[in-house]
Write a protein that holds these residues in place. Structure first.
Motif, short mmCIF file in Angstrom:
data_model
loop_
_atom_site.label_atom_id
_atom_site.label_comp_id
_atom_site.label_asym_id
_atom_site.label_seq_id
_atom_site.Cartn_x
_atom_site.Cartn_y
_atom_site.Cartn_z
N ALA A 399 43.04 57.54 -4.71
CA ALA A 399 43.44 56.13 -4.68
C ALA A 399 42.51 55.32 -3.78
CB ALA A 399 44.88 56.00 -4.22
N SER A 400 42.13 55.89 -2.63
CA SER A 400 41.20 55.19 -1.75
C SER A 400 39.82 55.08 -2.36
CB SER A 400 41.12 55.91 -0.40
OG SER A 400 42.35 55.85 0.28
N LEU A 401 39.41 56.08 -3.13
CA LEU A 401 38.17 55.98 -3.88
C LEU A 401 38.26 54.87 -4.92
CD1 LEU A 401 37.39 59.77 -4.31
CD2 LEU A 401 35.78 58.11 -3.38
N LEU A 402 39.44 54.73 -5.54
CA LEU A 402 39.65 53.66 -6.51
C LEU A 402 39.50 52.29 -5.84
CD1 LEU A 402 40.52 52.58 -9.29
CD2 LEU A 402 42.91 52.84 -8.54
N LEU A 403 40.04 52.14 -4.63
CA LEU A 403 39.89 50.88 -3.90
C LEU A 403 38.41 50.58 -3.64
CD1 LEU A 403 41.07 48.49 -2.35
CD2 LEU A 403 41.34 49.98 -0.36
N HIS A 404 37.67 51.59 -3.24
CA HIS A 404 36.23 51.42 -3.02
C HIS A 404 35.54 51.03 -4.32
CE1 HIS A 404 32.35 52.15 -1.06
NE2 HIS A 404 31.98 52.81 -2.15
N TRP A 405 35.94 51.64 -5.42
CA TRP A 405 35.36 51.33 -6.74
C TRP A 405 35.65 49.89 -7.14
CZ3 TRP A 405 37.39 49.81 -11.44
CH2 TRP A 405 36.56 49.93 -12.56
N ILE A 406 36.88 49.45 -6.94
CA ILE A 406 37.27 48.09 -7.34
C ILE A 406 36.42 47.05 -6.61
CG2 ILE A 406 39.13 46.37 -7.21
CD1 ILE A 406 41.12 48.68 -7.69
N VAL A 407 36.31 47.19 -5.29
CA VAL A 407 35.54 46.22 -4.51
C VAL A 407 34.07 46.24 -4.92
CG1 VAL A 407 34.80 45.56 -2.19
CG2 VAL A 407 37.14 46.35 -2.57
N THR A 408 33.53 47.44 -5.12
CA THR A 408 32.12 47.55 -5.51
C THR A 408 31.86 46.91 -6.86
OG1 THR A 408 31.83 49.59 -4.23
CG2 THR A 408 30.25 49.17 -5.99
N VAL A 409 32.72 47.16 -7.82
CA VAL A 409 32.53 46.59 -9.16
C VAL A 409 32.66 45.07 -9.14
CG1 VAL A 409 33.50 46.48 -11.50
CG2 VAL A 409 33.20 48.69 -10.37
N ILE A 410 33.60 44.56 -8.35
CA ILE A 410 33.73 43.09 -8.24
C ILE A 410 32.44 42.48 -7.71
CG2 ILE A 410 34.87 41.25 -6.95
CD1 ILE A 410 37.46 42.85 -7.15
N VAL A 411 31.87 43.09 -6.68
CA VAL A 411 30.62 42.57 -6.12
C VAL A 411 29.48 42.70 -7.12
CG1 VAL A 411 28.91 42.89 -4.29
CG2 VAL A 411 31.34 43.02 -3.76
N LEU A 412 29.51 43.72 -7.96
CA LEU A 412 28.45 43.92 -8.94
C LEU A 412 28.50 42.91 -10.08
CD1 LEU A 412 28.33 47.81 -9.26
CD2 LEU A 412 26.47 46.34 -8.51
N VAL A 413 29.70 42.56 -10.54
CA VAL A 413 29.80 41.75 -11.76
C VAL A 413 30.16 40.30 -11.52
CG1 VAL A 413 30.46 43.81 -13.07
CG2 VAL A 413 32.25 42.31 -12.19
N ALA A 414 30.74 39.96 -10.38
CA ALA A 414 31.22 38.58 -10.19
C ALA A 414 30.12 37.59 -9.83
CB ALA A 414 32.33 38.57 -9.13
N PRO A 415 29.25 37.86 -8.83
CA PRO A 415 28.26 36.84 -8.45
C PRO A 415 27.17 36.70 -9.51
CG PRO A 415 28.56 38.51 -6.73
CD PRO A 415 29.16 39.04 -7.97
N PRO A 416 26.61 35.52 -9.65
CA PRO A 416 25.46 35.35 -10.55
C PRO A 416 24.23 36.00 -9.95
CG PRO A 416 25.87 33.32 -9.35
CD PRO A 416 27.01 34.25 -9.02
#
Length: 559
Positions: A399-416
């Motif tokens: 679950a903690s790995l999932l939290l790390h994954w969520i934040v990382t993916v948001i940073v990867l795909v959200a900013p232009p």
């Protein structure tokens, strides 16, 4: 009422003092209900919202000295040594000063290692700075922990090296797409692979981490020995004569003349190239004989990386003319390979080598940061803590790995693409300077204050701790100094970077205010903490909630 039941610490909203319990290990049901302590007393249910689950790592999965060394190496050796030397020389214009900076940064890193060794050997638990800040800054209760938690969760992502992996994979395949969606898609696949591997096959995750650590050392050794060959004349370009008058400060095409700001920025970049030496402190609970393992692995890794970094820079200067080196930017290692081995080998090998280095960093960061997230969740600090602390179904911090994954993916795909993305990724390291400064200052306080009864198997000399404190103060304050060049050179004002970094830390204060003050008042409960002593003699804190009426009764009885 038992002694341990009475020793619950009410939140600061009710002005009660913290009282440490002297309990050792306790037994919990699968749903988090406390069943027994080691003396057989039934303590009933834990406070609402607290998390107390059984977390036992099999001995076969614990990390020895070799694994700890490579866990540190993989985080320390990223893309920095393959690219940063260009900007360092461009800023200084001196071969000797460049080499001195890389050696000095290694010594400064060792000063920080001394601080973390003293804390890690005294408190051999996973979580790193979380444990140290809790030990130092007890008032207001939970404030230091909240600030660290917000900084770690929001900025503890692996987006930078994941995207670098995607970029270099494309370069190795012959595509030049520096920050397009193709690179980001590969980056998402990279972090997904790493998280799934650590969650489902943890032993294989560590084996891959070790293998890539060996690979990184081999690559740096290849560069070092190739540099020695270049010094002996085995290169495809004329002798650059970079070691003639090694200490002279020159100003040439693209290098030198940057002034004090350029020197400060250069040292900042070199120090950041050493980041990751504290990685083993985050996972101490999963090390075999943690005190012994940390005391051997951490110095060995840092000293080894320092030697490799300095010698790699010697190799670069042995084969690359100054003008080319200053303008090479992120392809220093590629230019080196071209001058020593030829164009075709450099073009084919470098992107693949750097890509493997990137994924090794992602493996090490994901492994360590997920353990910190788990420790924060086990103490009830995060929203939905019991879920994030869960080690089901693989007895791993999935679950903690999932939290790390969520934040990382948001940073990867959200900013232009462009400045906005680079800004977020560069922000990754800055607030850590403030955290490290408070850790160093806290150690000085503990060492000088007899009433704290501070002791550790390792004593870091006071002058060394002061050096580390001053270093982090330098790293924290330098970005506020106006540059000599364009104030908006990176697409945003120079002061935006440190201001936003400080704002992230202040967001931790806001979170603490709501967590401790606002929400408890509205909900009619208080945040409490139970502190116990584990088998290694380190403090174990479990946060939770109690109804305000019951908490008031306990406080009165303690008084």
């Amino acid at each position: 009422m038992s002694e341990l039941d009475r020793k619950k610490t009410a939140s600061p909203a009710y002005d009660s003092d913290a009282v440490d319990s002297e309990a050792s290990s306790e037994v919990f049901d699968s749903d988090g209900t406390r069943l027994l302590s080691n003396n057989g007393v039934n303590y009933g249910s834990i406070p609402t919202g607290g998390v107390a689950q059984a977390f036992k790592i099999p001995e076969s999965r614990k990390i020895g000295v070799t694994g700890a060394v490579f866990l540190i190496l993989n985080k320390m050796i990223g893309t920095g040594i393959f690219s940063t030397p260009s900007s360092i020389f461009a800023a200084t214009g001196s071969v000797g000063i460049c080499l001195l900076m890389w050696a000095a940064a290694g010594v400064l890193t060792l000063s920080g290692l001394g601080v973390y060794l003293e804390f890690g050997l005294a408190i051999p638990r996973s979580g790193g700075e979380k444990n140290y800040l809790e030990r130092i800054y007890k008032r207001p209760p939970f404030l230091a922990t909240s600030i660290f938690a917000v900084q770690m969760v929001i900025l503890g992502f692996s987006a930078g090296n994941s995207l670098a992996f995607g970029r270099y994979v494309l370069l190795a395949l012959g595509y030049h797409l520096p920050d397009g969606w193709a690179a980001r898609a590969i980056a998402v696949l990279c972090i997904t692979f790493v998280v799934v591997l650590h969650a489902t096959l943890p032993q294989w995750g560590l084996r891959l981490t070790n293998a890539l650590g060996v690979f990184k050392v081999v690559v740096l050794l290849l560069i070092v020995f190739s540099g020695l060959a270049a010094l002996a004349g085995h290169r495809l370009v004329p002798d650059p004569h970079n070691f003639d008058n090694i200490w002279v400060i020159e100003k040439g095409d693209g290098y030198g003349g940057g002034g004090a700001y350029a020197y400060a920025t250069a040292l900042l970049q070199v120090v950041y190239s050493y980041k990751g030496w504290e990685n083993a402190n985050y996972v101490l609970g999963e090390l075999k004989n943690p005190r012994r393992t940390l005391s051997i692995a951490a110095p060995l890794a840092v000293v080894g990386v320092t030697i490799l970094y300095v010698l790699a820079n010697v190799a670069y200067f042995a084969a690359i003319p100054k003008e080319d080196l200053a303008k090479s930017e992120v392809i220093v290692a590629g230019l080196f390979f071209r001058n020593v081995f030829g164009e075709s080998i450099a073009a084919r090998s470098l992107p693949a080598l750097v890509a493997l280095s990137n994924i090794g960093n992602v493996l090490a960061v994901s492994f360590a940061h997920s353990r910190v997230n788990e420790e924060l969740a086990k103490e009830g600090i995060l929203p939905f803590s019991k879920f994030w602390a869960s080690n089901k179904p693989f007895n791993t911090p999935a679950a903690s790995l999932l939290l790390h994954w969520i934040v990382t993916v948001i940073v990867l795909v959200a900013p232009p693409p462009g400045p906005a993305y680079n800004f977020i990724v560069n922000l990754y390291t800055y607030p850590g300077s403030w955290i490290n400064a408070f850790v160093a200052g806290g150690l000085i306080y503990l060492q000088l204050t007899k009433s704290e009864n501070w002791s550790s198997p390792f004593h870091n000399p006071l002058p060394v701790t002061v050096v580390y404190l001053l270093l982090n103060a330098f790293l924290a304050l330098t970005p506020f100094i106006p540059p000599n060049s364009d104030w908006n050179a990176d697409g945003y004002p120079y002061y935006a970077f440190p201001i936003v970094g400080c704002a992230v830390l202040l967001l931790g204060v806001v979170y603490w205010a709501f967590w401790i003050k606002v929400w408890p008042k509205l909900g009619g409960y208080v945040v409490v903490a139970e502190t116990s002593i584990d088998e290694y003699g380190a403090e174990v804190v479990t946060y939770g909630r109690l109804p305000a009426r019951e908490a008031g009764f306990l406080v009165c009885e303690d008084e």
